[in-house]
Motif scaffolding. Structure first.
Motif, PDB file in Angstrom:
ATOM      1  N   LYS A   1     -10.595   5.924   4.873  1.00 24.62           N
ATOM      2  CA  LYS A   1     -11.335   5.191   3.870  1.00 24.62           C
ATOM      3  C   LYS A   1     -10.392   4.655   2.790  1.00 24.62           C
ATOM      4  CE  LYS A   1     -15.357   5.545   0.815  1.00 24.62           C
ATOM      5  NZ  LYS A   1     -16.425   6.441   0.283  1.00 24.62           N
ATOM      6  N   ASN A   2     -10.432   3.356   2.592  1.00 22.09           N
ATOM      7  CA  ASN A   2      -9.574   2.664   1.618  1.00 22.09           C
ATOM      8  C   ASN A   2      -8.088   2.828   1.918  1.00 22.09           C
ATOM      9  OD1 ASN A   2     -11.836   1.799   0.090  1.00 22.09           O
ATOM     10  ND2 ASN A   2     -11.897   3.776  -0.963  1.00 22.09           N
ATOM     11  N   GLN A   3      -7.758   3.243   3.147  1.00 22.10           N
ATOM     12  CA  GLN A   3      -6.351   3.428   3.520  1.00 22.10           C
ATOM     13  C   GLN A   3      -6.104   2.859   4.914  1.00 22.10           C
ATOM     14  OE1 GLN A   3      -4.572   7.274   1.491  1.00 22.10           O
ATOM     15  NE2 GLN A   3      -6.344   7.883   2.710  1.00 22.10           N
ATOM     16  N   GLY A   4      -6.774   1.734   5.199  1.00 23.82           N
ATOM     17  CA  GLY A   4      -6.680   1.163   6.539  1.00 23.82           C
ATOM     18  C   GLY A   4      -5.280   0.745   6.929  1.00 23.82           C
ATOM     19  N   GLY A   5      -4.458   0.411   5.954  1.00 22.45           N
ATOM     20  CA  GLY A   5      -3.089   0.005   6.255  1.00 22.45           C
ATOM     21  C   GLY A   5      -2.170   1.155   6.589  1.00 22.45           C
ATOM     22  N   GLY A   6      -2.673   2.399   6.434  1.00 21.31           N
ATOM     23  CA  GLY A   6      -1.807   3.542   6.705  1.00 21.31           C
ATOM     24  C   GLY A   6      -0.646   3.592   5.738  1.00 21.31           C
ATOM     25  N   ASN A   7       0.457   4.098   6.205  1.00 22.94           N
ATOM     26  CA  ASN A   7       1.668   4.152   5.378  1.00 22.94           C
ATOM     27  C   ASN A   7       2.185   2.727   5.184  1.00 22.94           C
ATOM     28  OD1 ASN A   7       1.552   7.035   5.448  1.00 22.94           O
ATOM     29  ND2 ASN A   7       2.415   6.942   7.504  1.00 22.94           N
ATOM     30  N   THR A   8       2.393   2.348   3.922  1.00 27.95           N
ATOM     31  CA  THR A   8       2.568   0.932   3.584  1.00 27.95           C
ATOM     32  C   THR A   8       3.638   0.736   2.523  1.00 27.95           C
ATOM     33  OG1 THR A   8       0.226   0.487   4.080  1.00 27.95           O
ATOM     34  CG2 THR A   8       1.350  -1.110   2.678  1.00 27.95           C
ATOM     35  N   VAL A   9       4.307  -0.413   2.600  1.00 26.73           N
ATOM     36  CA  VAL A   9       5.198  -0.876   1.533  1.00 26.73           C
ATOM     37  C   VAL A   9       4.754  -2.288   1.143  1.00 26.73           C
ATOM     38  CG1 VAL A   9       7.550  -1.562   0.906  1.00 26.73           C
ATOM     39  CG2 VAL A   9       7.173   0.514   2.276  1.00 26.73           C
ATOM     40  N   ILE A  10       4.656  -2.536  -0.161  1.00 22.29           N
ATOM     41  CA  ILE A  10       4.333  -3.868  -0.668  1.00 22.29           C
ATOM     42  C   ILE A  10       5.495  -4.345  -1.526  1.00 22.29           C
ATOM     43  CG2 ILE A  10       2.726  -5.266  -2.024  1.00 22.29           C
ATOM     44  CD1 ILE A  10       0.587  -3.178  -1.468  1.00 22.29           C
TER      45      ILE A  10
ATOM     46  N   LEU B   1       1.985   4.440  13.652  1.00 22.68           N
ATOM     47  CA  LEU B   1       0.621   4.379  14.184  1.00 22.68           C
ATOM     48  C   LEU B   1      -0.348   4.942  13.149  1.00 22.68           C
ATOM     49  CD1 LEU B   1      -0.824   3.652  16.945  1.00 22.68           C
ATOM     50  CD2 LEU B   1      -0.688   6.077  17.477  1.00 22.68           C
ATOM     51  N   SER B   2      -0.069   4.707  11.880  1.00 24.84           N
ATOM     52  CA  SER B   2      -0.919   5.244  10.819  1.00 24.84           C
ATOM     53  C   SER B   2      -1.967   4.226  10.398  1.00 24.84           C
ATOM     54  CB  SER B   2      -0.056   5.643   9.612  1.00 24.84           C
ATOM     55  OG  SER B   2       0.648   4.520   9.093  1.00 24.84           O
ATOM     56  N   GLY B   3      -3.123   4.721   9.967  1.00 25.39           N
ATOM     57  CA  GLY B   3      -4.185   3.835   9.495  1.00 25.39           C
ATOM     58  C   GLY B   3      -5.059   3.318  10.614  1.00 25.39           C
ATOM     59  N   LEU B   4      -5.669   2.166  10.385  1.00 23.76           N
ATOM     60  CA  LEU B   4      -6.610   1.570  11.343  1.00 23.76           C
ATOM     61  C   LEU B   4      -5.846   0.803  12.414  1.00 23.76           C
ATOM     62  CD1 LEU B   4      -9.372   0.299   8.888  1.00 23.76           C
ATOM     63  CD2 LEU B   4      -9.614   2.115  10.590  1.00 23.76           C
ATOM     64  N   THR B   5      -5.350   1.517  13.405  1.00 20.73           N
ATOM     65  CA  THR B   5      -4.621   0.886  14.503  1.00 20.73           C
ATOM     66  C   THR B   5      -4.766   1.717  15.763  1.00 20.73           C
ATOM     67  OG1 THR B   5      -2.480   0.070  15.265  1.00 20.73           O
ATOM     68  CG2 THR B   5      -2.453   2.018  13.866  1.00 20.73           C
TER      69      THR B   5
ATOM     70  N   TYR C   1       3.783  -4.512   4.452  1.00 22.11           N
ATOM     71  CA  TYR C   1       4.278  -3.921   5.699  1.00 22.11           C
ATOM     72  C   TYR C   1       3.460  -2.650   5.932  1.00 22.11           C
ATOM     73  CZ  TYR C   1       8.106  -6.864   4.018  1.00 22.11           C
ATOM     74  OH  TYR C   1       8.851  -7.911   3.521  1.00 22.11           O
ATOM     75  N   ALA C   2       2.564  -2.679   6.916  1.00 21.60           N
ATOM     76  CA  ALA C   2       1.593  -1.597   7.071  1.00 21.60           C
ATOM     77  C   ALA C   2       1.735  -0.887   8.414  1.00 21.60           C
ATOM     78  CB  ALA C   2       0.174  -2.150   6.924  1.00 21.60           C
ATOM     79  N   HIS C   3       1.072   0.288   8.511  1.00 23.29           N
ATOM     80  CA  HIS C   3       1.044   1.159   9.698  1.00 23.29           C
ATOM     81  C   HIS C   3       2.420   1.782   9.977  1.00 23.29           C
ATOM     82  CE1 HIS C   3      -2.865  -0.559  10.179  1.00 23.29           C
ATOM     83  NE2 HIS C   3      -2.415  -1.740  10.555  1.00 23.29           N
ATOM     84  N   LEU C   4       3.176   2.079   8.926  1.00 24.14           N
ATOM     85  CA  LEU C   4       4.498   2.668   9.102  1.00 24.14           C
ATOM     86  C   LEU C   4       4.386   4.124   9.551  1.00 24.14           C
ATOM     87  CD1 LEU C   4       6.335   1.226   5.962  1.00 24.14           C
ATOM     88  CD2 LEU C   4       6.003   0.202   8.231  1.00 24.14           C
TER      89      LEU C   4
END
Length: 327
Positions: free
Chosen positions: A107-116, A154-158, A127-130
């Motif tokens: 929830k509210n973390q669909g990108g998983g581990n992320t850098v902006i 493979l983190s988040g919604l993937t 850069y998402a799903h790290l």
């Protein structure tokens, strides 16, 4: 994909969009492929910038995928596409197929581990799903193009290992293959004007590829698509008493009407199995297999060769070949 944006340091304003380098350290078209592009179709259907179907409804970025889970475990670096300052990061989310994850953790973390990254003048890259524990920068860091930010995960919604790379200017999602005139869901024609944000070098590596063979292999029993993608059959040990000899193939970008052709050839060039079927529907990911049962007296010892081809209007668009020794 919902990302929580944290506070960030200011950077000098940039009058022009950033020039983008490849955001992944991987051989495109060999070990990595673009699985999904920004969706330009405003309807519930999908359409990528090249009038293809490598996207899904409402997709807001470019998904660069790995071949399979073993490639993720080996470690593939995600790189800063342009110089900037780290605006926000997230780490600590586990690498798990979204179908197996606790929905509450996403929830509210669909990108998983992320850098902006912030590039000035309202330009950002995401850069998402790290991979869990791989984020190599922190908020406020200044980074250069090509600097490692983390690893593909493979983190988040993937459901498959990839990096979701997204470009934003203010609140607008920009398709880097089109430029400032190409925003998500804009319904623009495929032959419209383009001013890609990619550098010349990155452009050469990101040639549009609608279809590609990803992985293939052998199994002694009926293979499962998800298990194959996780590396279950990579070290399949088949012998003279194996119940079946099955050859499987995993493909991206299969289209309705394509012909999937399998052939297995035994020692002395004897054709043991040959099968062709017409695909009834288009699939961003397609998995198929064909095989032959063990002869009554067991498999003849020697080298076995298997070939898969995906034909479109009679022309091959993907091909993979594998060999195995049975002793």
């Amino acid at each position: 994909m919902a990302l929580v944006l944290l506070g960030f340091s200011s950077v000098p304003a940039a009058a022009e969009p950033p020039v983008l380098e490849l955001p992944i350290d991987c051989a495109m078209g060999e070990r990595c492929f673009v699985q999904n592009y920004v969706d330009h179709d405003p309807s519930p259907d999908r359409r990528d910038y090249a009038c293809g179907r490598l996207s899904y409804n409402g997709h807001s970025g470019t998904d660069i995928r790995l071949l399979d889970h073993p490639a993720m475990r080996q470690g593939v670096a995600v790189l800063a596409a342009a110089p900037g300052i780290v605006r926000a990061t997230r780490d600590g989310m586990t690498d798990v197929d979204m179908r197996e994850a606790d929905p509450a953790t996403l929830k509210n973390q669909g990108g998983g581990n992320t850098v902006i990254l912030d590039h000035g003048d309202g330009w950002q890259t995401i850069y998402a799903h790290l991979r869990q524990g791989s984020v190599a920068v922190k908020q406020g860091d200044r980074v250069e193009a090509g600097q490692r930010l983390g690893l593909v995960g493979l983190s988040g919604l993937t459901m498959f290992p990839h990096v979701h790379f997204e470009v934003r200017h203010g609140a607008a999602v920009i398709d880097p293959f089109v430029g400032v005139n190409g925003t998500a869901g804009d319904g623009a024609p495929c032959n419209g004007p383009r001013a890609p944000l990619w550098s010349a070098e990155a452009t050469n590596k990101l040639t549009y590829r609608e279809t590609a063979g990803l992985t293939a292999g052998f199994s002694a029993t009926r293979p499962d698509a998800e298990q194959a993608r996780r590396g279950a059959y990579q070290d399949a040990l088949l012998g003279r008493n194996s119940p079946d000899l099955i050859f499987w193939a995993d493909v991206m970008g299969a289209m309705a009407g394509d012909e999937a052709w399998f052939r297995i050839v035994g020692p002395n060039s004897r054709v043991l199995s040959e099968r062709m079927s017409v695909l009834p529907s288009s699939n961003v990911s397609w998995f198929g297999f064909s095989g032959v049962k063990r002869p009554a007296d067991g498999w003849a010892p020697g080298n076995y060769r298997a070939v898969f081809r995906l034909l479109r209007q009679g022309k091959p668009v993907a091909e993979m070949e594998r060999r195995i020794d049975l002793r």
